[in-house]
Enzyme design. Structure first.
Site, PDB file in Angstrom:
ATOM      1  N   HIS A  60       0.732  -1.342  -0.377  1.00  0.00           N
ATOM      2  CA  HIS A  60       0.130  -0.240   0.224  1.00  0.00           C
ATOM      3  C   HIS A  60       0.583   1.286  -0.143  1.00  0.00           C
ATOM      4  CE1 HIS A  60      -4.315  -2.594   0.032  1.00  0.00           C
ATOM      5  NE2 HIS A  60      -3.426  -2.989   1.935  1.00  0.00           N
TER       6      HIS A  60
ATOM      7  N   ASP B 202      -5.467 -12.735   3.738  1.00  0.00           N
ATOM      8  CA  ASP B 202      -6.417 -12.158   4.077  1.00  0.00           C
ATOM      9  C   ASP B 202      -7.888 -12.343   3.449  1.00  0.00           C
ATOM     10  OD1 ASP B 202      -5.645  -9.822   2.374  1.00  0.00           O
ATOM     11  OD2 ASP B 202      -4.923  -7.979   3.932  1.00  0.00           O
TER      12      ASP B 202
ATOM     13  N   HIS C 187      -6.514  -7.482  -0.318  1.00  0.00           N
ATOM     14  CA  HIS C 187      -6.447  -5.293  -0.736  1.00  0.00           C
ATOM     15  C   HIS C 187      -5.977  -5.172  -2.180  1.00  0.00           C
ATOM     16  CE1 HIS C 187      -8.169  -5.537   3.693  1.00  0.00           C
ATOM     17  NE2 HIS C 187      -8.462  -5.149   3.807  1.00  0.00           N
TER      18      HIS C 187
END
Length: 309
Positions: A123, A244, A162
């Site tokens: 990120h 995740d 994500h």
């Protein structure tokens, strides 16, 4: 050959607030899960600034170093990311491990490698911490592979739940890297639409619907990801390995199971075997249910080990 495992105690010195999902216990759970596995265990080195600066400007490096507290206070860098006095060393060793893993795999010193460090990286944008991340570890490793090893085609596959917005940002203008991210959508950070394709059409985003399971993921990867990678024929495959997407993870809503991480690892190794002599570097990203994380990392690394023998 064996699978190289890169770790370092510095990962345990990156402290986050109590209750924060990106916690020291993640590394402890992984270390316990891999304790009895026969791996080539190596210390994560510090990344040279020259390597980091291939992705991040000096101003970002300076901001990180200037933000380190002198005592046990925690400094909030953004809504999700915290700095402790051990965070910069941990971040530089995470990036350094990714680079060292590239060297080991390209030299044939290891069949493949897994980097079990924190903080994660996918990120972190060009000049912005974000989502628990300080430096773009896999993007740094990819650019290093291009420059230091003279490669012309590197693939980065991100199966974290994500979107890898930071990796996308850092590689947006890099035509020699094919970046593929599958991720739940809608979900934080809100990026990762199919229309986001990079300056050279080299970025592929694959949104996965909330509550979809491993069977849906397998179908999408078989239809889109693997044919694309085979056609691209990378000289090195780098994985942003987030766990995740597991159904037990508290921060997202996909329903993968541990066996799905084995499957995707095996199939990515199939691609690497067919295109780049099995050269795979995998770097830890997310995964916040400790039991699910430990089980998923163990199956991922055991699969890398089996395929590297």
């Amino acid at each position: 050959m064996t699978t190289a495992l890169y770790t370092h105690p510095a990962s345990l010195a990156h402290v986050t607030p109590e209750g924060h999902p990106e916690q020291i216990a993640r590394i402890k759970a992984i270390e316990a899960a891999l304790a009895d596995m026969d791996l080539d265990r190596r210390d994560a080195p510090m990344a040279d600034d020259s390597v980091v600066l291939r992705c991040h400007p000096q101003s970002h490096v300076d901001t990180l170093r200037n933000s380190v507290p002198e005592d046990d206070r925690l400094v909030q860098m953004d809504p999700d990311t915290w700095m402790s006095k051990g965070s910069v060393e941990a971040a530089w060793r995470a990036a350094g491990a990714a680079v060292a893993a590239v060297d080991a795999v390209m030299a044939g010193d290891a069949a493949n490698a897994f980097v079990a460090t924190r903080p994660p990286g996918h990120h972190a944008e060009t000049e912005k911490t974000m989502g628990f991340c300080f430096l773009g570890n896999v993007a740094i490793a990819a650019k290093y592979a291009l420059e230091a090893h003279g490669l012309s085609r590197v693939a980065v596959v991100d199966f974290d739940v994500h979107h890898g917005n930071g990796t996308q940002d850092l590689l947006w203008n890099e035509p020699r890297v094919r970046f593929v991210s599958s991720h739940q959508m809608p979900l934080w950070p809100g990026s990762g639409e199919r229309s986001e394709s990079g300056a050279h059409g080299q970025i592929t985003n694959i949104p996965l619907p909330t509550a979809s399971d491993g069977a849906h993921m397998r179908a999408v990867y078989e239809a889109e990801v693997f044919p694309m990678l085979m056609d691209y024929a990378p000289e090195l495959l780098i994985i942003s390995a987030g766990f995740d997407a597991h159904r037990d993870d508290p921060l997202a809503g996909l329903n993968w199971m541990t066996k799905d991480f084995r499957w995707v690892t095996e199939r990515l190794c199939d691609v690497a075997d067919a295109t780049c002599s099995g050269r795979v570097v995998s770097c830890l990203e997310g995964g916040y249910d400790l039991d699910a994380l430990a089980a998923s990392v163990a199956t991922h690394v055991s699969t890398l080990k089996e395929r590297g023998q």
